[in-house]
Motif scaffolding. Sequence first.
Motif, short mmCIF file in Angstrom:
data_model
loop_
_atom_site.label_atom_id
_atom_site.label_comp_id
_atom_site.label_asym_id
_atom_site.label_seq_id
_atom_site.Cartn_x
_atom_site.Cartn_y
_atom_site.Cartn_z
N HIS A 90 0.85 -1.20 0.00
CA HIS A 90 0.00 0.00 0.00
C HIS A 90 0.88 1.24 0.00
O HIS A 90 1.84 1.33 0.76
CB HIS A 90 -0.91 0.04 1.24
CG HIS A 90 -1.88 1.18 1.23
ND1 HIS A 90 -1.74 2.30 2.02
CD2 HIS A 90 -3.01 1.38 0.50
CE1 HIS A 90 -2.75 3.13 1.80
NE2 HIS A 90 -3.53 2.59 0.88
N GLU A 91 0.56 2.17 -0.88
CA GLU A 91 1.22 3.47 -0.91
C GLU A 91 0.30 4.44 -0.18
O GLU A 91 -0.80 4.73 -0.64
CB GLU A 91 1.45 3.92 -2.36
CG GLU A 91 2.26 5.18 -2.49
CD GLU A 91 2.53 5.51 -3.95
OE1 GLU A 91 3.71 5.49 -4.35
OE2 GLU A 91 1.56 5.75 -4.70
N THR A 92 0.76 4.93 0.96
CA THR A 92 -0.09 5.71 1.86
C THR A 92 0.17 7.20 1.70
O THR A 92 1.29 7.68 1.94
CB THR A 92 0.14 5.31 3.32
OG1 THR A 92 -0.01 3.90 3.45
CG2 THR A 92 -0.86 6.00 4.22
N HIS A 103 5.65 -2.37 -0.66
CA HIS A 103 5.72 -1.11 -1.38
C HIS A 103 6.88 -0.27 -0.87
O HIS A 103 7.77 0.10 -1.62
CB HIS A 103 4.42 -0.30 -1.25
CG HIS A 103 4.45 0.96 -2.04
ND1 HIS A 103 5.11 2.10 -1.60
CD2 HIS A 103 3.96 1.27 -3.27
CE1 HIS A 103 5.01 3.05 -2.52
NE2 HIS A 103 4.32 2.57 -3.54
N GLY A 148 -3.13 -6.23 -0.71
CA GLY A 148 -2.78 -4.87 -1.11
C GLY A 148 -4.03 -4.06 -1.38
O GLY A 148 -5.13 -4.59 -1.54
N MET A 186 4.22 2.60 3.21
CA MET A 186 2.99 2.26 3.91
C MET A 186 3.03 2.90 5.30
O MET A 186 4.00 2.72 6.04
CB MET A 186 2.85 0.74 4.01
CG MET A 186 1.50 0.24 4.42
SD MET A 186 1.39 -1.56 4.19
CE MET A 186 -0.31 -1.85 4.67
N GLU A 237 6.68 -0.96 6.71
CA GLU A 237 7.54 -2.01 6.15
C GLU A 237 8.70 -2.32 7.09
O GLU A 237 9.08 -3.48 7.28
CB GLU A 237 8.06 -1.60 4.77
CG GLU A 237 7.04 -1.70 3.67
CD GLU A 237 6.18 -0.45 3.53
OE1 GLU A 237 5.34 -0.41 2.61
OE2 GLU A 237 6.35 0.48 4.34
N SER A 269 3.87 11.21 1.78
CA SER A 269 3.84 10.60 3.10
C SER A 269 4.66 11.48 4.03
O SER A 269 5.88 11.62 3.84
CB SER A 269 4.43 9.18 3.08
OG SER A 269 3.55 8.26 2.49
#
Length: 485
Positions: free
Chosen positions: A10-12, A103, A68, A106, A115, A237
């Motif tokens: 996940h790209e947060t 990713h 994901g 996250m 991660e 982020s």
Amino acid sequence: MRIAVVGLFHETNTFAPGRTDIEAFRSEWVQGNEAYLSRYSNTRTSMGGVLDGLQDEEVEISCGLHTGATPSGMISGEDAETLLNAVIDSIDHTADGIIAVLHGAMVAEGLPDMEGEFLRRVRDQVGVTMPIAATLDLHANISQEMVQHANILVGFDTYPHIDAYERAVEAVKLLVRTVRCDIHPVMALSKPGMLIVPQVMLTDEEGPMKELMDRAFAIEDDPSVLNVSVIGGFPYSDVPDAGLAFIVTTNDDLSLAQRYADELKQMAWDRRARFVYTAYPAEEAVAKAMSISVGPVILVEGSDNVGGGSPADATHLLKHLTNPPRKSLIVICDIEASLEAHRIGVGAVFEAEIGGKSDKLHGEPVGVKGIVRTLFDGRYTHIGPYMTGQWADMGKSAVIEAGLLSIVLTEKRTAPWDPGHINSVGLRAEDFHAIVVKSAIAWKTAFGHVCQYIVPVDTPGCCGSNLAHFQYEQLQRPIYPFDDI
């Protein structure tokens, strides 16, 4: 040999509206060998690369959970714990090594480096001798903890990302060699203290990012070097580790790895002024697009980049396209509007205010009136170069034809990563003069083959190209461009 396979992706975007709950991960919740093979075999995805790489090495596969979600806002602390526990508990601890599809950007409440936390917890469970490899997106934010608790980290080399499959195969082969004691990988991390936007991370055209990549590839020619990953970072982020980074992995030569990583760091710093992106305000961008004689012209609305976590309902461009002089296309995510189009049916007159419903940052709803031309369930399979074979789901979708403007209404946010983004609803990109893409660079895998001209757009949004608009609170300072050190 048996290798355990898991994934948490996940790209947060911490500036995006709303929170990402665990339900967002359910559409990509794949566990066990049978399910994993069924979903990812013969796909050009990271997961497909893991499968093929292990099969090429004639290694037994033990698939745990891969999950994901589409890039979006912050994950709640409770859901983050549920996700971490679910993935970690699914790992086969009797395996000889672990490969994880991650990713790298996250973020959850109380966990700015998910991660790193994931790898730390896995390491605590399996011990220091178990080799762990992970694949990473080019837009990862690399922490020292990620480097500390993994043996191998392999990032994408391309943006748009068209090498996810190849990098997964590479990571698998390095992992297998490590398990066999053919190599002893060690990693060095170096960061120049630079925060750059995705629009300047293009790797296939001349520019500073390509120069860094070319040097990285040259370094990989050194027989002692196993991998070099140029990581652009994810500026949306707000975490301490955000920014450009370099990871160099060598065969048991840490000083060499550090020397090469520091060389890349200096190269990036020397080019910092070239990592600049300029764009046009919305009204000016539309006027420019219409003045260009040959299309399609791509209006790049990176501030509403779905692939960066945006809501996909920004209306800053839409309000200037309601009565265009030339055929134009825009995709808007609006649950209410798409369901209403399905309710009234094909051929009916659609009249409503659409978009601008996520928050004020992305604009106000815009009134449109047109004919419902097409209805679609929103599901298609990637046919382009990005993650070929991957499933996509726009939810209930509709094409509204309002004069020379075609609007694709979707129930779910879906990034324009594949030609199926509009082909699936019966439209052809080459039939339009102007196309709005809610993307930074990855739209090229869907529309690059027809694009005649690009107009970059500077509008408000949680993925805006002007970083001065964002209020960073956690970002480690000093960092360029805020601090020229």
